[in-house]
Design a protein around this motif. Structure first.
Motif, PDB file in Angstrom:
ATOM      1  N   LEU A 162     -45.133  72.126 -32.128  1.00  0.00           N
ATOM      2  CA  LEU A 162     -45.355  70.489 -30.943  1.00  0.00           C
ATOM      3  C   LEU A 162     -44.645  69.869 -31.642  1.00  0.00           C
ATOM      4  CD1 LEU A 162     -49.639  71.562 -30.814  1.00  0.00           C
ATOM      5  CD2 LEU A 162     -47.506  72.886 -29.452  1.00  0.00           C
ATOM      6  N   LYS A 163     -43.968  69.009 -30.079  1.00  0.00           N
ATOM      7  CA  LYS A 163     -43.026  68.231 -31.164  1.00  0.00           C
ATOM      8  C   LYS A 163     -44.286  66.994 -29.840  1.00  0.00           C
ATOM      9  CE  LYS A 163     -38.450  66.206 -30.770  1.00  0.00           C
ATOM     10  NZ  LYS A 163     -37.437  65.946 -29.938  1.00  0.00           N
ATOM     11  N   ILE A 164     -45.261  66.053 -31.089  1.00  0.00           N
ATOM     12  CA  ILE A 164     -45.428  64.996 -29.718  1.00  0.00           C
ATOM     13  C   ILE A 164     -45.541  63.442 -30.339  1.00  0.00           C
ATOM     14  CG2 ILE A 164     -48.092  64.103 -29.594  1.00  0.00           C
ATOM     15  CD1 ILE A 164     -48.333  67.322 -30.951  1.00  0.00           C
ATOM     16  N   ASN A 165     -44.886  62.696 -29.466  1.00  0.00           N
ATOM     17  CA  ASN A 165     -45.008  61.603 -29.353  1.00  0.00           C
ATOM     18  C   ASN A 165     -43.755  61.325 -30.503  1.00  0.00           C
ATOM     19  OD1 ASN A 165     -46.942  61.139 -28.016  1.00  0.00           O
ATOM     20  ND2 ASN A 165     -48.028  60.290 -29.895  1.00  0.00           N
ATOM     21  N   GLY A 166     -42.548  62.646 -30.388  1.00  0.00           N
ATOM     22  CA  GLY A 166     -41.330  62.418 -31.208  1.00  0.00           C
ATOM     23  C   GLY A 166     -41.531  62.948 -32.300  1.00  0.00           C
ATOM     24  N   GLU A 167     -42.851  63.591 -33.290  1.00  0.00           N
ATOM     25  CA  GLU A 167     -43.209  63.905 -34.152  1.00  0.00           C
ATOM     26  C   GLU A 167     -43.192  65.965 -34.201  1.00  0.00           C
ATOM     27  OE1 GLU A 167     -45.660  63.117 -37.813  1.00  0.00           O
ATOM     28  OE2 GLU A 167     -45.562  60.990 -37.059  1.00  0.00           O
ATOM     29  N   SER A 168     -42.268  66.177 -35.065  1.00  0.00           N
ATOM     30  CA  SER A 168     -42.725  67.725 -34.774  1.00  0.00           C
ATOM     31  C   SER A 168     -43.726  68.331 -35.600  1.00  0.00           C
ATOM     32  CB  SER A 168     -41.431  68.582 -35.713  1.00  0.00           C
ATOM     33  OG  SER A 168     -40.888  68.917 -34.484  1.00  0.00           O
ATOM     34  N   HIS A 169     -45.216  69.054 -35.526  1.00  0.00           N
ATOM     35  CA  HIS A 169     -46.041  69.415 -36.231  1.00  0.00           C
ATOM     36  C   HIS A 169     -46.309  70.883 -36.104  1.00  0.00           C
ATOM     37  CE1 HIS A 169     -47.451  65.045 -35.902  1.00  0.00           C
ATOM     38  NE2 HIS A 169     -47.655  65.307 -35.292  1.00  0.00           N
ATOM     39  N   GLU A 170     -46.169  71.342 -37.265  1.00  0.00           N
ATOM     40  CA  GLU A 170     -46.172  72.939 -37.314  1.00  0.00           C
ATOM     41  C   GLU A 170     -47.545  73.598 -37.676  1.00  0.00           C
ATOM     42  OE1 GLU A 170     -42.779  75.466 -38.448  1.00  0.00           O
ATOM     43  OE2 GLU A 170     -44.089  76.604 -40.315  1.00  0.00           O
ATOM     44  N   LEU A 171     -48.211  74.455 -36.664  1.00  0.00           N
ATOM     45  CA  LEU A 171     -49.480  74.204 -37.066  1.00  0.00           C
ATOM     46  C   LEU A 171     -50.225  75.588 -36.598  1.00  0.00           C
ATOM     47  CD1 LEU A 171     -51.436  72.142 -34.309  1.00  0.00           C
ATOM     48  CD2 LEU A 171     -51.485  71.850 -36.785  1.00  0.00           C
ATOM     49  N   ASP A 172     -51.086  76.459 -37.100  1.00  0.00           N
ATOM     50  CA  ASP A 172     -51.560  77.498 -36.894  1.00  0.00           C
ATOM     51  C   ASP A 172     -52.704  77.647 -36.481  1.00  0.00           C
ATOM     52  OD1 ASP A 172     -49.748  79.562 -38.686  1.00  0.00           O
ATOM     53  OD2 ASP A 172     -50.290  77.943 -40.054  1.00  0.00           O
ATOM     54  N   VAL A 173     -52.523  78.546 -35.060  1.00  0.00           N
ATOM     55  CA  VAL A 173     -54.128  78.198 -33.861  1.00  0.00           C
ATOM     56  C   VAL A 173     -54.217  79.250 -33.850  1.00  0.00           C
ATOM     57  CG1 VAL A 173     -52.079  76.081 -32.994  1.00  0.00           C
ATOM     58  CG2 VAL A 173     -51.764  77.520 -31.885  1.00  0.00           C
ATOM     59  N   ASP A 174     -55.146  79.067 -33.426  1.00  0.00           N
ATOM     60  CA  ASP A 174     -56.061  80.327 -32.511  1.00  0.00           C
ATOM     61  C   ASP A 174     -55.329  80.631 -31.265  1.00  0.00           C
ATOM     62  OD1 ASP A 174     -57.398  82.076 -30.350  1.00  0.00           O
ATOM     63  OD2 ASP A 174     -59.297  81.994 -31.887  1.00  0.00           O
ATOM     64  N   PRO A 175     -55.046  81.478 -30.319  1.00  0.00           N
ATOM     65  CA  PRO A 175     -54.367  81.121 -29.160  1.00  0.00           C
ATOM     66  C   PRO A 175     -55.017  80.750 -28.149  1.00  0.00           C
ATOM     67  CG  PRO A 175     -53.999  83.506 -29.988  1.00  0.00           C
ATOM     68  CD  PRO A 175     -55.404  83.180 -30.203  1.00  0.00           C
ATOM     69  N   ARG A 176     -56.395  80.774 -28.259  1.00  0.00           N
ATOM     70  CA  ARG A 176     -57.460  80.349 -27.113  1.00  0.00           C
ATOM     71  C   ARG A 176     -57.270  78.705 -27.727  1.00  0.00           C
ATOM     72  NH1 ARG A 176     -62.631  83.783 -29.195  1.00  0.00           N
ATOM     73  NH2 ARG A 176     -61.446  83.065 -31.225  1.00  0.00           N
ATOM     74  N   MET A 177     -56.485  78.137 -28.673  1.00  0.00           N
ATOM     75  CA  MET A 177     -56.994  76.731 -28.845  1.00  0.00           C
ATOM     76  C   MET A 177     -55.910  75.747 -27.165  1.00  0.00           C
ATOM     77  SD  MET A 177     -56.123  74.347 -31.930  1.00  0.00           S
ATOM     78  CE  MET A 177     -57.894  74.372 -32.253  1.00  0.00           C
TER      79      MET A 177
END
Lengths: 330, 223
Positions: free
Chosen positions: B74-89
């Motif tokens: 997810l690229k948020i406010n110019g910063e990339s974040h790699e996350l492991d998420v439940d598909p329901r999130m």
């Protein structure tokens, strides 16, 4: 929310293959209705196929002057598109009268066709009876609080209404729904796309379980430039229609109506094409008496319930008002 | 603007003899998050345990045969974040619970109130009605990303100047929505602004001041 597997597809064939033989899988477009229903526990798909990257977002004129709207076009983009605003103003107005700017930015045209009723008894599984949600369980609305419910085309099984504004305009304009299935592409006339409840209220549309909407075509209707969408609701904005009307008139010499298009929202299980009203209008002079006679003819078979009898007169007046507005467009 | 306070939770205000359960927790927010996290885990635990193995589909981002969590960038406010998420999130929950971007608020969680409004690829959407996984590669701007350093976005400054809020809960959504509105070009009359802000509810009824703030930002500031 029940667990599901998520996958993303890049073209229509992949999308159709992904749902084939998997009746509990669903396509995920804008998600504004589906995700909400999943949070409510009404929809419980075990697989979601994200179709947001399919290349079906364009709005274009075809050689025969009809206009093709891609199924993934967002409601806001359709409403603001020059072709729609100038040639089918009632469609643009209908879209802008629905939901909120945020939701219109998310919601797709295909998803709008597939949205489900906002009948309270359907939307909340705490209510035990709903033939649409749980076939055979009964209808909570018929003897319940039925203020927002249907007055035309309903059955003993279901008196829910279709919630869309956009679809009311599409019904008036004789849109064609283009779908892709395992056996290729086919076209469904708009009037045949949504269903009346009959004995199978659980089925909202005639779309097959493994079919994907890829576009909606608007035939060339020169007089649609003289069209209007009137929506009557409980709040000034951001509310579903109690009654709505999409109307267009083709006026000849001496103010005679040579062709008329009228469709109603908020009154039936599907966007309601007002054939009886159109028949009464055609060939007559465009004036309030003609409009009132058309409205009376359309609502003659209407049947109301304890809390929604106001809708019959409201629908008549809305038809007269919408047609008067169109006639005044000059 | 409605920033989240990280002040220590008040202790001993009404029941001096009660064990001060929250006093050893650093902040009220952290305490709420811990409680919320616990109940969320309890709520989804059994489903996760009982869910079927992943069904591999062409072009899927779900890694076949691994856990229920799926990687998303997810690229948020110019910063990339790699996350492991439940598909329901939902995107909203990813912002608030995983990335500590608690400016976006969970009001109704059904797309009706607008408190969760964020900008995705320049367009305002309800982050509560979209899954985080749907936003791989999108440019997401939240209320935290509007200011330039210490300099408030003109819309934020206008909301403060015009007192465009009372409790502040709807404010981040109102401001994100209003920023998008100016780009959309539908802020030409008072009625138009009211109509195009109708997806953002304010239970305190600060609407006249919100309207004044948007009008000021339109004439004075960058949008």
């Amino acid at each position: 929310m029940n667990p599901f597997t998520y996958s993303r597809v890049a073209d229509a064939n992949q999308a159709v293959t992904a749902v084939s033989g998997k009746p509990k899988s669903k396509f995920l477009g804008g998600g504004t209705n589906l995700i909400d229903l999943m949070k409510m526990g009404v929809e419980m798909p075990n697989g979601l196929i994200d179709i947001n990257r399919l290349p079906f977002a364009q709005i274009e004129e075809l050689p025969d002057k009809s206009v093709r709207i891609g199924a993934m076009a967002r409601n806001s983009d359709v409403a603001e598109h020059e072709l729609i605003k100038t040639r089918y103003p009632a469609l643009s107005q209908a879209l802008l009268s629905g939901a909120s700017p945020q939701l219109r930015n998310m919601a797709t045209v295909g998803g709008n066709l597939m949205q489900r009723t906002r009948c309270y008894y359907f939307y909340d599984p705490a209510f035990p009876a709903c033939n649409k949600r749980k076939p055979g369980s009964g209808c909570g609305a018929i003897d319940g609080y039925n203020r927002i419910h249907a007055i035309l085309g309903q059955s003993e099984q279901c008196i829910a209404t279709h919630p869309s504004d956009m679809c009311v305009a599409l019904a008036a304009f004789d849109a064609i729904v283009r779908v892709r299935g395992p056996n290729g592409e086919q076209q469904i006339a708009f009037g045949d796309f949504h269903r009346l409840p009959g004995n199978t209220p659980e089925r909202d549309t005639n779309l097959g379980p493994d079919e994907l909407i890829i576009a909606v075509d608007l035939p060339a209707i020169p007089f649609a430039v003289r069209s209007h969408y009137l929506k009557v609701r409980d709040r000034a904005s951001y509310a579903f229609a109690l009654v709505s009307v999409a109307a267009a008139l083709d006026l000849g010499s001496n103010n005679r109506i040579t062709a008329a298009r009228v469709a109603l929202g908020g009154v039936a299980h599907k966007p309601w094409r007002a054939n009886a009203a159109e028949k009464k209008l055609t060939g007559q002079e465009a004036n309030e008496n003609t409009f009132r006679a058309a409205a009376e003819a359309e609502l003659a078979p209407a049947k109301s319930y304890k809390y929604n009898s106001f809708k019959i007169e409201l629908a008549k007046r809305a038809i007269v008002r919408a047609l008067s507005n169109v006639a005044a467009m000059g | 603007m409605a920033s989240e306070s990280e002040e220590p939770a008040a202790s001993g205000s009404s029941e001096p003899n009660e064990p001060a359960i929250v006093s050893h927790l650093a902040t009220r927010r952290k305490f709420i998050k811990q409680v919320a996290g616990t109940s969320a885990a309890l709520a989804i635990g059994p489903h996760l345990v009982g869910s079927a193995s992943l069904d591999p589909v062409t072009s899927t981002t779900t890694p076949a045969g691994t856990s229920d969590l799926v990687k998303v960038n997810l690229k948020i406010n110019g910063e990339s974040h790699e996350l492991d998420v439940d598909p329901r999130m939902t995107l909203l929950d990813a912002l608030r619970e995983r990335l500590q971007l608690t400016g976006s608020k969970k009001g109704c969680d059904h797309g009706q109130c607008g408190a969760c409004t964020v900008l995705v690829n320049g367009r305002r959407i309800n982050s509560c009605l979209t899954f985080a996984l749907m936003h791989e590669g999108d440019e997401i701007i939240t209320v935290e990303g509007l200011a330039s350093g210490d300099e408030l976005h003109p819309m934020q400054a206008a909301f403060i100047e015009h007192d465009g809020f009372q409790c502040g809960f709807c404010t981040p959504g109102q401001i994100c929505s209003a920023v998008a509105l100016l780009h959309e070009g539908h802020a030409n009359t008072d009625d138009e602004i009211r109509e195009w802000m109708s997806g953002n509810l304010c239970r305190c009824g600060a609407y006249p001041n919100i309207l004044a703030a948007i009008k000021q930002a339109k004439t004075k500031g960058r949008a």
